[in-house]
Design an enzyme around this catalytic site. Structure first.
Site, PDB file in Angstrom:
ATOM      1  N   THR A 181     -14.865  -1.642 -53.712  1.00  0.00           N
ATOM      2  CA  THR A 181     -16.179  -1.968 -53.178  1.00  0.00           C
ATOM      3  C   THR A 181     -16.616  -0.909 -52.178  1.00  0.00           C
ATOM      4  O   THR A 181     -15.807  -0.433 -51.382  1.00  0.00           O
ATOM      5  CB  THR A 181     -16.118  -3.351 -52.490  1.00  0.00           C
ATOM      6  OG1 THR A 181     -15.877  -4.338 -53.473  1.00  0.00           O
ATOM      7  CG2 THR A 181     -17.409  -3.666 -51.754  1.00  0.00           C
ATOM      8  N   ASP A 212     -17.951 -11.758 -51.797  1.00  0.00           N
ATOM      9  CA  ASP A 212     -18.497 -11.671 -50.444  1.00  0.00           C
ATOM     10  C   ASP A 212     -19.542 -10.588 -50.276  1.00  0.00           C
ATOM     11  O   ASP A 212     -20.399 -10.669 -49.391  1.00  0.00           O
ATOM     12  CB  ASP A 212     -17.365 -11.396 -49.449  1.00  0.00           C
ATOM     13  CG  ASP A 212     -16.762 -10.010 -49.654  1.00  0.00           C
ATOM     14  OD1 ASP A 212     -16.173  -9.770 -50.731  1.00  0.00           O
ATOM     15  OD2 ASP A 212     -16.888  -9.163 -48.756  1.00  0.00           O
TER      16      ASP A 212
END
Length: 314
Positions: A181, A212
């Site tokens: 990420t 998230d």
């Protein structure tokens, strides 16, 4: 006309995970290119959101990272991406999730931030909103790379042989699979903060799963009165703790970004056994970097130049 009051700064990450030695070079090269793009935006007087978008776009286009092109694949072999951007000056935010036909989800997130009264779009609705505002749809296969097809096949073979997925639970090694990420936080010359995060999610995730990265206060948050943050790592534990907001609240209460970042990652592990990394930037330009994975790729750009690396968690 606004008068410059601050020295700009850009901090980015390219994932926190058990990065092998032979992957360090390409990660550092990707970080360097992203820093250059984001810093160029700040250097020409651009906003913090300009810098965040520019840096993350470069990483989405680099198949080294789990964002945009080269993302992990879902169980059915497709790329599904999530992204979020937040502006610290007015708390405006824009997020997209489960998009399959957008090459640069962070650009769609910024469009939501600037052009919609809403904060969040998902799936076809997000893609429709993006095209209505000038973005082009691509075939999902343009985002799929052979490396990830092989990784998915190997993972599913192992799973079928009785090796369970322990990515989100248990004391087993949580870093067996990459968490690439990407994210960026920036402070511009007018003292405004911004943050952004973009991801392709986790390996062999169920279609429709959202982690998230695109959730406010979890993978990303920005507020001029506290700090800007972007996270990477285990999405589920990070969401349960709303860890990005947890960290920025500590800065608002007087902790340094360095200490707040370390405390947040310790909290992630102590409370839920979670693993990940964080970049944190205060309104005064102080920086916090922390991770409890074996390595994290990161970079910082200021008027003094670029600094980057892949840190080890000793």
């Amino acid at each position: 006309m606004s008068v410059p009051t601050h020295q700009p700064i850009l901090v980015i990450h390219g994932g926190a995970w058990a990065m092998p030695d032979d992957a360090i070079g390409v990660h550092e090269n990707g970080i360097r290119n992203a820093l250059a793009a984001g810093w160029a935006a700040l250097e020409r007087g651009g906003t913090a959101t300009d810098a965040v978008e520019a840096a993350i776009t470069v990483m989405e286009d680099d198949d080294t990272f789990d964002a945009g092109t080269g993302s992990f694949l879902t169980r059915d072999g497709r790329v599904q991406c999530d992204a979020l951007m937040m502006n610290g000056s007015d708390l405006r935010a824009g997020g997209v999730a489960c998009v399959e036909k957008l090459k640069n989800p962070i650009q769609a997130a910024r469009l939501v931030l600037e052009k919609s009264p809403h904060v969040y779009f998902v799936g076809l609705g997000a893609e429709r909103f993006a095209t209505q505002n000038g973005m082009r749809l691509v075939d999902n296969m343009e985002l799929v790379v052979p490396r990830e097809q092989k990784r998915l096949m190997d993972f599913q073979i192992a799973e079928a042989a009785g090796h369970p997925d322990t990515t989100f639970s248990g004391p087993q090694d949580p870093t067996a699979h990459s968490h690439d990420t990407v994210g960026a936080v920036a402070l511009d010359q007018f003292g405004n903060l911004a943050a952004g995060t973009s991801t392709g999610g986790t390996l062999s995730k169920s279609p429709g799963r959202v982690g998230d990265s695109s959730l406010i206060g979890c993978g990303c948050y920005a507020d001029n009165d506290s700090a800007a943050v972007s996270l990477t790592g285990w999405g589920e534990p990070i969401m349960k703790l709303v860890l990005g907001k947890w960290a920025t609240d500590r800065v608002a209460a007087g902790a340094s970004p360095e200490q707040a970042a370390k405390d947040a990652i310790a909290y992630l592990y102590d409370r839920l056994g979670g693993h990940g990394g964080m970049i944190l930037l205060g309104p005064d330009g102080r920086i916090g970097l922390a991770h409890n994975t074996p390595r994290m790729a990161w970079g910082v750009a200021t008027a003094k130049g670029l600094e980057l690396g892949v840190t080890c968690n000793e």
